[in-house]
Design an enzyme around this catalytic site. Structure first.
Site, mmCIF file in Angstrom:
data_model
loop_
_atom_site.group_PDB
_atom_site.id
_atom_site.type_symbol
_atom_site.label_atom_id
_atom_site.label_comp_id
_atom_site.label_asym_id
_atom_site.label_seq_id
_atom_site.Cartn_x
_atom_site.Cartn_y
_atom_site.Cartn_z
ATOM 1 C CB ILE A 478 138.816 31.596 -22.181
ATOM 2 C CG1 ILE A 478 138.092 31.589 -20.749
ATOM 3 C CG2 ILE A 478 138.702 32.829 -22.817
ATOM 4 C CD1 ILE A 478 138.362 32.620 -19.910
ATOM 5 C CB THR A 559 146.996 33.032 -18.872
ATOM 6 O OG1 THR A 559 147.665 34.248 -18.697
ATOM 7 C CG2 THR A 559 147.164 32.375 -20.191
ATOM 8 C CE LYS A 583 139.620 39.014 -12.045
ATOM 9 N NZ LYS A 583 139.355 37.937 -12.826
ATOM 10 C CD GLU A 610 133.871 46.058 -21.724
ATOM 11 O OE1 GLU A 610 133.543 46.218 -20.167
ATOM 12 O OE2 GLU A 610 133.647 46.995 -22.356
ATOM 13 C CB VAL A 613 134.920 44.427 -14.668
ATOM 14 C CG1 VAL A 613 133.627 44.614 -14.014
ATOM 15 C CG2 VAL A 613 136.341 44.981 -14.189
ATOM 16 C CB ALA A 615 132.254 37.497 -18.516
ATOM 17 N N GLY A 668 132.597 24.318 -12.349
ATOM 18 C CA GLY A 668 133.870 25.380 -12.867
ATOM 19 C C GLY A 668 133.576 26.637 -12.684
ATOM 20 C CG ASP A 682 138.044 37.480 -8.997
ATOM 21 O OD1 ASP A 682 138.934 37.862 -9.528
ATOM 22 O OD2 ASP A 682 136.937 37.320 -9.416
ATOM 23 C CE LYS A 686 135.744 39.719 -11.752
ATOM 24 N NZ LYS A 686 134.527 38.603 -11.824
ATOM 25 N N GLY A 801 131.759 32.264 -17.767
ATOM 26 C CA GLY A 801 131.489 30.995 -18.625
ATOM 27 C C GLY A 801 132.500 31.486 -19.809
#
Length: 821
Positions: A478, A559, A583, A610, A613, A615, A668, A682, A686, A801
């Protein structure tokens, strides 16, 4: 007639003196009538002070310092004058002069004392040496030059170290001398003489003062101060890299700039020029064609910039006298400032509220204890009675001032000043503004001075152009994608948004690197980080970011590290904005979530997440817009995991479930351990964040996770064992799919918030459900609200992604930049 003055940096080396000769040749060739004043060679005055100090201390090393002084001047003669009679004459003259200095220093050594009177005489050897040598060089160059010792024409009192000029007598002697001498006079700056021929000096900026006095005495056409910068700049270029030359200033503006630390002009220089209405030009010896700055009585036109320059005084102490005993009592100010005057304490700034309850004033730190004692003695009676408080003293402060005569014509200048300071977390300790509105002065913590100067310079001179300083932790998939996006988009940001993004610091788990001017983001940045970076230390990284104290700083955490999230509170408290897809902070305790929001609001900085949740999808911002506009949230439903979306969108009965999960892992999409995704934890984090954004004080344990995996899957010893359990339960997953398919439905992992109840689980949804048509790794959130009731509001798009996540972070960086504008 023009009077030119060249400073110490301009004559520091022989090659620079030859450059001056070229400048003066052009003046002479054009027929200009001029006289020229010189400072001592660069660094010589300091060396004279040092050798005197050593001699007075009985340290015979003064002899070494003297010899270096003498050798430097003889070497200059050799470099500047060809072998012959003129060189010999000059060299002999200097030896004789320096022998006098040598004997003087020996006298100081014997008596172990260097009085102010003696020091003035010692220091005069700097200007007397440089000016004589240069006068000979000008003769050699074909300019009819003549050495003039300013002690012959400038008369002062006997205030040694900073003598007061007798203007009438000096002007008379200047006129008489020049009436009898037609050659180009090469004058010693800084030095003068008192009654009886005693040598005196004119104090700080004395050579400029000499030039101004001569110009006033001769009613010259102009004064030119040649230095090593291209005029008066909008701010100190050592602190504000984007400072630029101010084409013209009024005398009043120049006076204010000089008072507040602009070292190019000294206040005494301006007074003779002002009284005689002589324009003064500040020019650059090393760029003689550049026009520089003109200082004159010409007023700025009303359409010019309101603020002409920004200056500062680096270190002050602020003292405050307060108490009910000051209110309505005549003569308080007279007693206060009279007490300070008796102790010769100079006041830099004064401010008093209309309530008359307190008077604050700034002084040099060296005077602070003396000032405090003097004021407390003057008000001892009131302090003993308890109607006046003991003097409060604050140290380690600076004064920053915006200056300009046009400020009186343009409303909102002060507002812009305080907005720029406030958005960068800079606290104003005291404020002063005169009725003339020529300057607005703000006392701030000393540690914030550089940050304030840059923030104000951007606000007033680069208001259409702002620099963001980024500190990025996490430059993996990222982070590296974000850096590439910044590099590719920076030209657009500059031209269209007036914004430049500089990555000042970056770190991964092994290395960290900083560059205050901005790291190069070409394809080589990874090598730079690994080869030139220091070993990574998160605490050190955060500390360095804090110590740099740059304006418009933004911390970016790419991270999922819980330790980094632990630093967020401290970062926000330092008035540094944050953007992060991490998060951890927002899904930890509700108390911590509220604390971070509270600190950000208190410090007036931005905390954006932002990408926590969905991406790059605008899910949190859409929810905030709904709430801010007064809508009521009835239900939030969402497919909030790109990896789970991929898995269930591809689970169509043609392939076993475990193969699809393995493919998602290989691509991935999932965590290295897919159980983190498949457990729903996870997704639970969110929906927890969304719940908190609606105002619900929910904790992690309040979310119902409806597990769907077969027994033994979550408890498998390893990831490989986990996949074995999935494969062993192929029939279980086949039946799960078939049961939904029989009803024309598909499986989706859906998070739901309704009222104050939140859950995450696999649901079978039919064609009438918005989640039925999901494909790929898309995320979708459905908001059912009072306004969007019959037809809920849907946000859908890629939910995983590096490209979309990095784009989401990048968008937040730009949003923070706009907030700071």
């Amino acid at each position: 007639m023009k009077v030119l003055k060249f400073g110490g940096s301009s004559v520091a080396r022989p090659e620079r003196i030859l450059g001056i000769v070229d400048i003066l040749k052009d003046y002479y060739a054009s027929g200009d009538h001029f006289t020229v004043v010189f400072s001592a060679f660069g660094g010589v005055t300091d060396s004279l002070i040092e050798m005197s100090r050593l001699a007075a201390a009985g340290d015979d090393r003064y002899g070494e310092a003297f010899q270096a002084f003498a050798d430097r001047h003889q070497e200059a003669i050799t470099a500047l004058l060809p072998e012959g009679a003129l060189r010999k004459e000059t060299s002999t003259k200097m030896r004789k002069s320096h022998d006098v200095l040598k004997n003087l220093l020996y006298g100081i050594f014997l008596v172990r004392e260097a009085s102010p009177r003696t020091m003035d005489y010692v220091l005069s050897f700097g200007e007397r040496s440089s000016s004589y040598i240069i006068s000979q060089v000008l003769q050699q160059a074909g300019i009819p030059a003549e050495y003039l010792d300013a002690r012959k024409i400038i008369r002062t009192d006997k205030t040694f170290g900073s003598a007061k000029v007798n203007f009438d007598k000096s002007y008379e002697q200047i006129r008489d001398y020049y009436a009898e001498h037609s050659k180009v006079q090469v004058v010693t700056g800084f030095v003068a003489s008192a009654k009886g021929g005693l040598t005196t000096t004119l104090g700080r900026g004395g050579s400029d003062y000499t030039a101004s006095l001569i110009a006033a005495g001769l009613k010259a056409d102009a004064i030119e101060i040649w230095t090593d910068v291209s005029g008066v700049l909008t701010a100190d270029p050592r602190r504000v890299k984007k400072a630029f030359t101010i084409p013209r200033l009024t005398y009043a503006e120049a006076m204010e700039m000089s008072h507040f630390g602009a070292k190019v002009i000294y206040p005494p220089t301006l007074m003779p020029a002002l009284h005689s209405r002589i324009p003064l030009y500040i020019k650059n010896t090393f760029d003689p064609s550049f026009p520089g700055t003109k200082v004159s009585e010409e007023s700025s036109s009303e359409d010019e910039a309101a603020v002409r320059g920004i200056s500062s005084i680096n270190n002050v102490a602020l003292l405050t006298l307060s108490g009910s005993g000051l209110f309505g009592v005549p003569g308080i100010s007279a007693r206060l400032f009279g007490a300070l005057a008796q102790k010769s304490v100079n006041i830099i700034l004064i401010t008093q509220g209309s309530s008359e309850h307190a008077i604050s004033f700034a002084v040099q730190p060296s005077d602070s204890d003396l000032a405090k004692k003097a004021v407390e003695e003057a008000f001892a009676y009131e302090i003993d009675r308890g109607v006046v408080n003991a003097v409060k003293m604050e140290r380690d402060l600076s004064v920053v001032a915006i200056i300009g005569e046009n400020m009186r014509y343009q409303p909102g200048v002060s507002g812009r000043l305080f907005q720029a300071l406030g958005k960068n977390g800079i606290n104003a300790v005291a404020i002063a503004q005169g009725s003339s509105e020529l300057n607005v002065s703000v006392v701030i913590p000393k540690e914030d001075e550089n940050k304030a100067l840059n923030a104000l310079h951007e606000a007033f001179f680069l208001s259409d152009y702002k620099t963001l300083h980024l500190f990025i932790v996490g430059v993996g998939l990222i982070g590296s994608t974000l850096l590439e996006q910044i590099r590719n988009q920076n030209d657009y940001l500059r031209s269209k948004l007036g914004m430049e993004v500089k990555v000042v610091g970056m770190a991964n788990s092994r290395k960290m690197i900083f560059d205050e001017e901005g790291l190069e983001l070409d394809t080589n940045w990874k090598d730079q980080l690994m080869t030139k970076g220091d070993d990574a230390d998160l605490a050190v990284f955060i500390g360095r970011m804090r110590d740099l104290n740059l304006s418009n700083s933004i911390f970016v955490d790419n991270t999922a590290n819980d330790k980094i999230a632990g630093y967020y509170a401290g970062i926000l408290d330092e008035s540094i904005s944050i953007s992060t897809p991490n998060k951890v902070a927002n899904s930890s305790s509700y108390l911590q979530y509220q604390r971070l929001k509270s600190i950000a609001a208190k410090r007036g900085v931005q905390f954006h997440y932002e990408t926590n949740v969905g991406a790059g999808l605008p899910i949190i911002s859409t929810l905030q817009d709904l709430l801010d506009s007064g809508d009521q949230i009835r239900k939030i439903e969402g497919v909030l995991s790109g990896s789970l979306s991929f898995i269930f969108n591809n689970f169509d009965g043609t392939r076993p479930f475990h193969e699809i999960v393995r493919e998602a892992k290989e691509k991935g999409f999932t965590e290295p351990d897919p159980r983190i995704d498949l457990s729903g934890k996870d997704v639970g984090r969110k929906i927890l964040i969304l719940a908190r954004e609606t105002g619900i004080s929910m904790e992690t344990e309040h979310i119902e996770l409806k597990g769907f995996l077969p027994e033994g899957a979550m408890d498998a010893p390893s990831v490989d064992d986990f996949f074995s359990v999935l494969e062993e339960n192929t029939d279980y997953f086949t039946k799960l799919y078939a049961s939904a398919a029989e009803e024309g439905k598909v499986l989706r992992m859906i998070a739901t918030l309704e009222g104050e109840q939140a859950s995450v689980g696999v649901q079978a949804v039919g064609p009438d459900n918005p989640f039925h048509g999901l494909s790929g790794s898309d995320n979708m959130v459905v908001f059912t609200t009072d306004r969007y009731n019959e037809r809920p509001l849907v946000v859908r798009g890629p939910g995983a992604g590096a490209e979309v996540t990095a784009a989401g972070v990048f968008a937040e960086i730009i949003k923070i930049g706009k907030f700071l504008s």
